[in-house]
Each structure stands twice: as structure tokens, then as C-alpha cells.
Design a protein around this motif. Structure first.
Motif, PDB file in Angstrom:
ATOM      1  N   THR A  80      18.212   5.050   7.442  1.00  0.00           N
ATOM      2  CA  THR A  80      18.664   5.680   8.678  1.00  0.00           C
ATOM      3  C   THR A  80      20.192   5.735   8.746  1.00  0.00           C
ATOM      4  OG1 THR A  80      18.425   3.497   9.726  1.00  0.00           O
ATOM      5  CG2 THR A  80      16.618   5.072  10.000  1.00  0.00           C
ATOM      6  N   GLY A  98       9.667   1.808  15.944  1.00  0.00           N
ATOM      7  CA  GLY A  98       9.334   1.564  14.542  1.00  0.00           C
ATOM      8  C   GLY A  98       8.680   0.213  14.323  1.00  0.00           C
ATOM      9  N   VAL A 136      10.025   3.938   9.860  1.00  0.00           N
ATOM     10  CA  VAL A 136      11.021   4.878  10.364  1.00  0.00           C
ATOM     11  C   VAL A 136      10.795   6.227   9.721  1.00  0.00           C
ATOM     12  CG1 VAL A 136      12.741   3.116  10.847  1.00  0.00           C
ATOM     13  CG2 VAL A 136      12.679   4.170   8.591  1.00  0.00           C
ATOM     14  N   LYS A 147      15.525  -3.643  11.733  1.00  0.00           N
ATOM     15  CA  LYS A 147      16.848  -3.033  11.842  1.00  0.00           C
ATOM     16  C   LYS A 147      17.963  -3.956  11.391  1.00  0.00           C
ATOM     17  CE  LYS A 147      19.772  -0.593  15.172  1.00  0.00           C
ATOM     18  NZ  LYS A 147      19.893  -0.115  16.573  1.00  0.00           N
TER      19      LYS A 147
END
Length: 481
Positions: free
Chosen positions: A103, A249, A273, A285
Motif C-alpha cells: 500500500t 483489512g 488489502v 499495518k
């Protein structure tokens, strides 16, 4: 000049046709002072590939040779910084990043493609100045996003962060010695704070359609949503996000092996994701996002009911069922796409007529509800998986109206109690001062009345005798009564 390329003279005068230049075919090139000089050479870059380098616009041949020789005398790193454009470096930099999350890489690529290359890509890497960057960001600030709105300050700050990271990497590689991106001054970007859908705000939204960027439901509105979706297949997912603050997610990537209903807890160990249409499964994350989340008895009951529903769907699907081990799946057992979860939530919210909130806003609401219920910031930070308590305090703990009223009443009570104590002190002080003043006055004032008749008569006789003696001495006669 063997092996160092060529130095040549060219002309810029018109040939009589629009857009045409005589270049090296001008018959006046032999004239002194007519035309300009340039050099063309090849030199290896950091990858070992030989690249063509051409510079032009020199007034003399010696000036062109001097710049060429200085360029060839530099180290390969500095030479690459002087030769490469910012576009070439940014493309090389993003293609070699292997330690960042998908991401993050997508975000970097978007910033490079949409904002940096169109405005800064033509500059030489080693010649970019802070003034040029400031002018480019001033132009960016006037652009509009896909919704027709000006670019948000937070977007500009993220683009600047991408550019700073690229220049820092160039410094580590020895291509440049300074990072001009650190001297860009941008207007401070304020983090949006979540506001609660109070009744006046709901009425204004229904009348005008206006809403804040980040909004959360009240406890009553959230209860309405959960009660009306208790038959939905993903009711347990909405419940987890709304009450325990899971990310989209994280909820989509939750597996049954990470859930322990007997001890009432679950572990966030992975997430799903969506990057440019592809589904990637990876770690949470951040390191702080890998956490253990406690569950209340009601949430455990909701998850047990969801597990029973999933077992029924498995028996109904028979051979068409795919055992993936995920908690939230499609009807055939395959895991959910994160985008499907968002679209499903939006549809349910619209059908119920509730004020609009994003799926991620349920995470904001979970923090606000926990704060309103008495949880301290550290517990909320651990629940949400934040690395910094500042983010928890500034963004995710919008206090709901009941807590605001309680805080206002407690503050007013504190002030009123202090006022009563001050008023009591003033009253006691005034009474003491009056008593003290009376005692002083009583000591200083002569006694005009004596309630003892004998003493009063004796004092009157003594006063008459004194008056008679003063009269004989002065020859005055006393007045008769």
C-alpha cells in the motif's frame, strides 16, 4: 577528445518555415559570434548502462569543453546526479524499493505519476533547488482531485514526504549532497476530527446535504444499525468493527485460528488489502497493529452464532465449499474482498436511512464509545493498535454527547463549590471585621449615659459645682434653668 564525445556548433536562426531550425546546416556557422556550442557524450550510470548526455547553449567552444570535462571528472555517483533527470531517478528509486508495504508503494507510485513527474520530472536531479520545488507545489495547490475539489493540505504533505524520501535515498547513494525538499514550506495540514451525528446535524444534513469529512454515530444510532442488521451474514463483522475498532483489512483477514471464544479474545496477525485490483495478504499495518483484542460476552455470543451460521452454509454448499479458515467468507467459503465489505456496509446504511458514515468511521466510533465508557487513552491505544498515543488522543476519541454533558456538569459543580467556599470566607471575614470595628469604636467613644442613678446624680452635682467655681472666678452668672 577521443572517447569523450563531440563538441559542435549549431544555429538557432529560422529557416523560413515555422518550427524549423537550420541547426548544423546553417551557412553562417563559420561566422564569428553566430550560433551556439554543445557537446554530446556517453557515460555510465549507476546501473552500468552507458547513457547519452548532451548539453547545449554555450557561448564558446571552450565553455562547452570545460563543462564536459568537469562532468567526466566527477565520481560515477555525482555524475549520475548531474546527468539523471528527476523523472529517471524517481522511476529507478520506486522500482528498487523492496522493504516497503504494497500500500505504501502504491501511494508512492501515485504521488510520482500524478504530481511529481508532470511538474518536476524534467529537472536535473543534482540541480533541483528549493525555489523550484516551492513553485511546483504552489501550482499543485491549485489543482483539483477527482471530485473537483482542491487538493487537501494533507495530500500535499504526503507528496512532499514522498519527495523527501526519494532525495534522502539519493543522498545515501551519493548522487546529491543536499535534500532541497526539506526546505519546502507548506501550510499546516490539520487532521480532521470526527464529529458526532447529533440531532441538529442530522436535520441540517437532511435539509442541505452538508456533512463533515469524518463523522460517527451516537450510541443510539449504532444500536439501530446493529439491531436492524442482526440477520445479515456479516452482522458479526459490523459488530467487531463498531465495538472493537478493527480495520477493514484486519476483519477481512481474520481466521478462526486467531479467535479463542473460550478465553474471549482474538489476535490480529494478518490483514487482506486490495492494491490495484489485486488482493494481498500480509502482516498488519504496523508492529503495534499486531495485537490481542479482548471480547465481551455479548460479542462472543455474536461470534458463536456466526460460526453456527457458517457451519450450516458449509453443509448446504457440500462440495462447492472451499475451506479457507477465514471467519468472514462468501457463501462458498472463499474470503471476502475488502471493497465488497465497504460496498455492503454502504448499502445497508442507505437502506436504513441513517446519517452517512464511512466504514472506517465505525473505528472512530469504537474509540469514542470506549472513551465515553471510561476507558483511558492507553487502553484505547492498545485496542486500536496505534504506535502513538497522540494519534489516539487527537483523532479517534471524539467525546460523545453524554460524556460532554457529564464533563460540563462536573466542571460547573467544581466552580460552584469553589464559589460557595469563597463566599463563605468573605462572609466570615466581614463579620469578624465588623466586630473588630465595634470594639475599637467602643474604646474610643466617651460614655454619655450611665444607667446607674447614683453614679449619674453624683456626676451631675460635680458638674454643677465645677461650673459655679468657673463663674465666680470669671464673674459670670450661671443661666437659670
Amino acid at each position: 577528445m577521443t572517447g569523450q564525445g563531440v563538441v559542435f556548433k549549431y544555429c538557432t536562426c529560422d529557416e523560413g518555415r515555422v518550427g524549423q531550425r537550420r541547426s548544423r546546416r546553417c551557412p553562417r556557422l563559420a561566422e564569428r559570434g553566430h550560433g551556439l556550442w554543445a557537446f554530446d557524450t556517453r557515460m555510465p550510470d549507476l546501473t552500468g548502462r552507458r547513457r547519452q548526455v548532451r548539453r547545449s547553449g554555450f557561448r564558446s567552444k571552450s565553455a562547452a569543453c570545460r563543462v564536459r570535462d568537469e562532468l567526466l571528472a566527477q565520481t560515477p555517483e555525482l555524475r549520475a546526479g548531474a546527468v539523471w533527470t528527476l523523472e529517471q531517478w524517481l522511476k529507478h528509486w520506486i522500482s528498487t524499493r523492496t522493504s516497503i508495504r504494497p500500500t505504501t508503494a502504491r501511494s508512492y507510485q501515485s504521488h510520482i505519476t500524478l504530481y511529481l513527474l508532470p511538474h518536476l520530472g524534467h529537472y536535473r536531479l543534482g540541480q533541483v533547488t528549493a525555489r523550484q520545488l516551492t513553485e511546483a507545489f504552489a501550482v499543485l495547490a491549485q489543482q483539483h482531485n477527482r471530485y473537483g475539489e482542491p487538493l487537501a493540505g494533507s495530500t500535499l504533505h504526503r507528496v512532499k514526504a514522498t519527495l523527501r524520501a526519494a532525495f534522502n535515498a539519493a543522498i545515501r547513494e551519493g548522487l546529491v549532497t543536499d535534500n532541497p525538499a526539506r526546505r519546502i514550506e507548506l501550510a499546516p495540514a490539520r487532521r480532521p476530527h470526527a464529529v458526532v451525528w447529533t440531532e441538529p446535524r442530522v436535520q441540517t444534513w437532511r435539509r442541505t446535504g452538508e456533512r463533515e469529512p469524518v463523522t460517527v454515530w451516537t450510541a443510539e444510532q449504532l444500536a439501530t444499525f446493529l439491531q436492524n442488521t442482526n440477520t445479515d451474514r456479516l452482522h458479526a463483522l459490523w459488530h467487531l468493527i463498531a465495538l472493537r475498532g478493527l480495520r477493514r483489512g484486519e476483519a477481512a483477514g481474520l481466521r478462526w485460528c486467531d479467535v479463542d471464544l473460550d478465553t474471549r479474545q482474538l489476535v490480529i496477525s494478518q490483514q487482506r488489502v486490495e492494491v490495484t485490483g489485486a488482493i494481498l495478504v500480509g502482516p498488519p499495518k504496523s508492529a503495534a497493529s499486531r495485537r490481542t483484542v479482548a471480547l465481551d460476552p455479548h460479542t462472543v455470543a455474536v461470534l458463536r452464532a456466526h460460526a453456527q451460521r457458517q457451519r450450516f452454509e458449509r453443509r448446504a454448499a457440500d462440495e462447492d465449499w472451499t475451506d479457507t479458515g477465514y471467519v468472514f467468507t462468501k457463501i462458498d467459503g472463499l474470503p471476502l474482498r475488502p471493497s465488497y465489505v465497504t460496498n455492503r456496509f454502504r448499502l445497508l446504511r442507505r437502506n436504513l436511512g441513517l446519517p452517512p458514515v464511512r466504514l472506517h468511521d465505525l473505528r472512530h466510533g469504537a474509540a469514542s464509545l470506549a472513551h465515553c465508557a471510561g476507558a483511558d487513552l492507553k487502553l484505547i491505544q492498545d485496542q486500536l493498535g496505534h504506535a502513538s498515543i497522540v494519534l489516539t488522543a487527537d483523532t479517534y476519541t471524539t467525546v460523545l454527547p453524554p460524556a460532554q454533558h457529564n464533563a460540563a456538569a462536573a466542571t460547573a459543580a467544581l466552580v460552584l463549590d469553589a464559589a460557595r467556599r469563597v463566599r463563605g470566607d468573605i462572609t466570615r471575614k466581614s463579620r469578624a471585621e465588623r466586630r473588630r470595628a465595634n470594639r475599637i469604636t467602643a474604646r474610643r467613644k466617651p460614655c454619655l449615659i450611665n444607667l446607674n442613678p447614683q453614679v449619674s446624680g453624683l456626676a451631675l452635682n460635680l458638674s454643677k459645682q465645677a461650673t459655679s467655681r468657673r463663674g465666680r472666678a470669671t464673674g459670670e452668672q450661671p443661666l437659670s434653668a
